[in-house]
Motif scaffolding. Structure first.
Motif, short mmCIF file in Angstrom:
data_model
loop_
_atom_site.label_atom_id
_atom_site.label_comp_id
_atom_site.label_asym_id
_atom_site.label_seq_id
_atom_site.Cartn_x
_atom_site.Cartn_y
_atom_site.Cartn_z
N TRP A 107 70.31 -9.44 59.00
CA TRP A 107 69.65 -10.29 60.25
C TRP A 107 69.66 -9.58 61.65
O TRP A 107 68.55 -9.56 62.12
CB TRP A 107 70.04 -11.82 60.20
N ARG A 108 70.85 -8.87 61.87
CA ARG A 108 70.92 -8.41 63.45
C ARG A 108 69.95 -7.31 63.61
O ARG A 108 69.23 -7.37 64.54
CB ARG A 108 72.29 -8.16 63.36
N ASN A 109 70.19 -6.21 62.68
CA ASN A 109 69.11 -5.11 63.03
C ASN A 109 67.59 -5.65 62.83
O ASN A 109 66.77 -5.08 63.49
CB ASN A 109 69.31 -3.88 61.90
N GLY A 110 67.38 -6.63 61.80
CA GLY A 110 66.04 -6.97 61.48
C GLY A 110 65.43 -7.71 62.77
O GLY A 110 64.16 -7.34 63.24
N VAL A 111 66.20 -8.72 63.30
CA VAL A 111 65.71 -9.36 64.62
C VAL A 111 65.53 -8.52 65.69
O VAL A 111 64.43 -8.77 66.19
CB VAL A 111 66.60 -10.46 64.76
N ALA A 112 66.57 -7.66 65.90
CA ALA A 112 66.30 -6.63 66.85
C ALA A 112 65.03 -5.82 66.82
O ALA A 112 64.47 -5.53 67.91
CB ALA A 112 67.72 -5.69 66.91
N ARG A 113 64.84 -5.39 65.64
CA ARG A 113 63.72 -4.35 65.62
C ARG A 113 62.21 -5.17 65.80
O ARG A 113 61.28 -4.76 66.42
CB ARG A 113 63.61 -3.99 64.02
N LEU B 193 64.95 -25.22 64.58
CA LEU B 193 65.93 -24.81 65.25
C LEU B 193 65.89 -23.52 65.77
O LEU B 193 66.01 -23.29 67.10
CB LEU B 193 67.12 -25.03 64.25
N HIS B 194 65.21 -22.59 64.69
CA HIS B 194 65.13 -21.10 65.41
C HIS B 194 63.91 -20.91 66.87
O HIS B 194 64.40 -20.56 67.86
CB HIS B 194 64.50 -20.11 64.38
N ARG B 195 63.15 -21.75 66.69
CA ARG B 195 62.07 -21.75 67.79
C ARG B 195 62.73 -22.37 68.98
O ARG B 195 62.61 -21.91 70.08
CB ARG B 195 60.90 -22.68 67.21
N GLU B 196 63.51 -23.54 68.70
CA GLU B 196 64.13 -24.20 69.94
C GLU B 196 65.12 -23.22 70.46
O GLU B 196 64.82 -23.21 71.82
CB GLU B 196 64.70 -25.38 69.27
N ASN B 197 65.75 -22.55 69.78
CA ASN B 197 66.89 -21.53 70.31
C ASN B 197 66.18 -20.31 70.95
O ASN B 197 66.66 -20.00 71.91
CB ASN B 197 67.83 -21.08 69.07
N ASP C 40 54.93 -15.67 66.37
CA ASP C 40 55.28 -14.68 65.71
C ASP C 40 56.62 -13.95 65.86
O ASP C 40 57.18 -13.55 64.72
CB ASP C 40 54.25 -13.64 66.33
N LEU C 41 57.45 -14.27 66.94
CA LEU C 41 58.58 -13.96 67.34
C LEU C 41 59.69 -14.60 66.37
O LEU C 41 60.43 -14.03 65.97
CB LEU C 41 58.88 -13.65 68.44
N ASN C 42 59.26 -15.87 66.29
CA ASN C 42 60.13 -16.95 65.47
C ASN C 42 60.29 -16.67 64.10
O ASN C 42 61.34 -16.60 63.57
CB ASN C 42 59.50 -18.24 65.81
N THR C 43 59.18 -15.79 63.60
CA THR C 43 59.11 -15.41 62.33
C THR C 43 60.00 -14.02 62.12
O THR C 43 59.79 -13.60 60.55
CB THR C 43 57.58 -15.44 61.39
N ALA C 44 60.37 -13.50 62.82
CA ALA C 44 61.39 -12.27 62.83
C ALA C 44 62.19 -12.62 61.74
O ALA C 44 62.81 -11.68 61.02
CB ALA C 44 62.00 -12.25 64.21
N TRP C 45 62.84 -13.73 61.63
CA TRP C 45 63.77 -14.17 60.58
C TRP C 45 63.14 -14.36 59.16
O TRP C 45 63.98 -14.38 58.06
CB TRP C 45 64.39 -15.80 60.80
N MET D 13 62.67 -18.20 53.25
CA MET D 13 63.13 -17.77 51.99
C MET D 13 62.08 -16.93 51.17
O MET D 13 62.47 -15.87 50.70
CB MET D 13 63.97 -18.70 51.22
N LEU D 14 61.09 -17.68 51.10
CA LEU D 14 60.03 -17.16 50.42
C LEU D 14 59.28 -15.87 50.97
O LEU D 14 59.13 -14.77 50.34
CB LEU D 14 58.94 -18.44 50.12
N ALA D 15 59.17 -15.95 52.24
CA ALA D 15 58.52 -14.86 53.05
C ALA D 15 59.66 -13.72 52.91
O ALA D 15 59.23 -12.71 52.65
CB ALA D 15 58.40 -15.23 54.38
N LEU D 16 60.96 -14.05 53.29
CA LEU D 16 62.04 -12.89 53.18
C LEU D 16 61.90 -12.41 51.76
O LEU D 16 62.14 -10.90 51.50
CB LEU D 16 63.27 -13.36 53.30
#
Lengths: 241, 241
Positions: free
Chosen positions: A22-28, A74-78, A100-105, A138-141
């Motif tokens: 997740w760390r490198n993916g979210v950063a990218r 929760l990710h969006r609020e955070n 769009d940024l929220n779906t980095a995950w 999970m489906l998108a991932l």
């Protein structure tokens, strides 16, 4: 089969950190946004700041302070909090950009051993994420990275967040096995401890760089888990897959 | 893409009858049991009798007469009724035998075109059962027949039974798309009508032998469904997969 996994009918996988990076993916995924908005924060630092709000936000659900909502919310609020913490005026950003940024995950690379490991494990065991992430994430991932899940279980089907016992127990019930015939595969000792407490088998996969090169937590197995491996392919070897 | 399926982000599949052949499968699984207990009933007739209790048993849940329970439980209750209707003394049969026979519904062959069709459709669309079957039944069926689902949605995640609107709407919400971007693939006109009523796209697959050679219902499309095909491979052709 080694380690007496012969009665096991389902392998559930922690996903963020255990299966995907997740760390490198979210950063990218965040980098173009940060540039566009002239934010001085380093993308990896931004990913860490965002992730730091993950546990406290779930804790409000676990404690009953708020009703269950899916992790995407929760990710969006955070995300909004992290942007404000970095001096961003949220009113200056259109909603579509935040969505769009929220779906980095939803767009994170699997660790290099994950696809081969899961594909081999799937020959013998039904497999699925037992994650705090919601079904659509999970489906998108899975579609993004080619994760060959049989089913998606975990937080959303149980409306609870690990390490609450319901998340494990309702997952076992949903896939049709008693807890003693389900194994959790995870890179986090606390997750495995909670799973063991309700009767699950436990597989520790060491992911010493999940939090980057200076990682302090979960760098080793902290209990006698049923199986401890360095990669998911090693898990497949050990389980005769 | 033909038929304007370009905005579609998820294909949900009715499963019993549309993807797998329940009638011949249940008959095959029941045959040794019927012989062992010297029951005079024909296995196909037995399958039909068991299936005939399916709709009325779900209707009690839909109407609110009883709380939601998973289909495996309804199947078990219906099995006991069918056995009694055929003169069997239930006390003479051990529970393990009934449990095993009840999972006949977990061991059904896919129709001959199903695996190729689903595999091709999966290249372009995320796919999953949108069935009244529970998660463990759908998972077992997938492992038995090699159905390449990405996710399992439908009745259990929504705690409702089709054609209630919640089953479709909660499935769409779980997979992360508005109803207008989800399609139901089904061999049953009533299922498609209910899906269309909440905004889904609709794909009719003709299965004229689901109920055997004398089938009277669903032998043809009864409305202008968005796509009508004879097989799932034909659906893949039509959708450019």
């Amino acid at each position: 089969m080694p380690h007496d996994f012969s009665p096991v009918g389902f392998l559930g996988f922690d996903t963020f950190g255990t299966v995907v990076d997740w760390r490198n993916g979210v950063a990218r995924e965040a980098e173009p946004f940060l540039k566009r908005h002239r934010m001085a924060v380093d993308p990896l630092d931004f990913a860490d700041q965002w992730r730091a709000l993950y546990e406290p936000s779930m804790e409000k659900v676990r404690s009953g302070e708020r009703n269950w909502v899916k992790l995407d919310i929760l990710h969006r609020e955070n995300l909004e909090k992290v942007l404000e913490n970095n001096g961003v005026d949220l009113d200056s950003i259109v909603d579509a950009e935040l969505r769009d940024l929220n779906t980095a995950w939803h767009r994170l690379d699997p660790w290099p051993d994950a696809i081969e490991g899961l594909t081999r494990l799937k020959r013998k065991f039904p497999i699925g994420p037992l994650s705090n992430g919601n079904i659509s994430a999970m489906l998108a991932l899975a579609r993004f990275g080619g994760l060959p899940w049989d089913v998606i279980v975990g937080a959303e089907i149980s409306e609870s967040y690990k390490p609450q016992s319901e998340t494990y127990l309702k997952t076992a019930e949903a896939v049709g096995f008693p807890p003693q015939q389900v194994a959790l595969v995870a890179a986090h000792n606390s997750d495995l401890a909670a799973a063991r407490a309700v009767g699950f088998r436990t597989v520790f996969v060491r992911r010493p760089y999940e939090h980057g090169p200076l990682q302090q937590t979960d760098v080793r197995a902290e209990d006698n888990w049923d199986l401890c491996v360095e990669t998911l392919t090693q898990a497949a070897d050990a389980l005769g897959c």
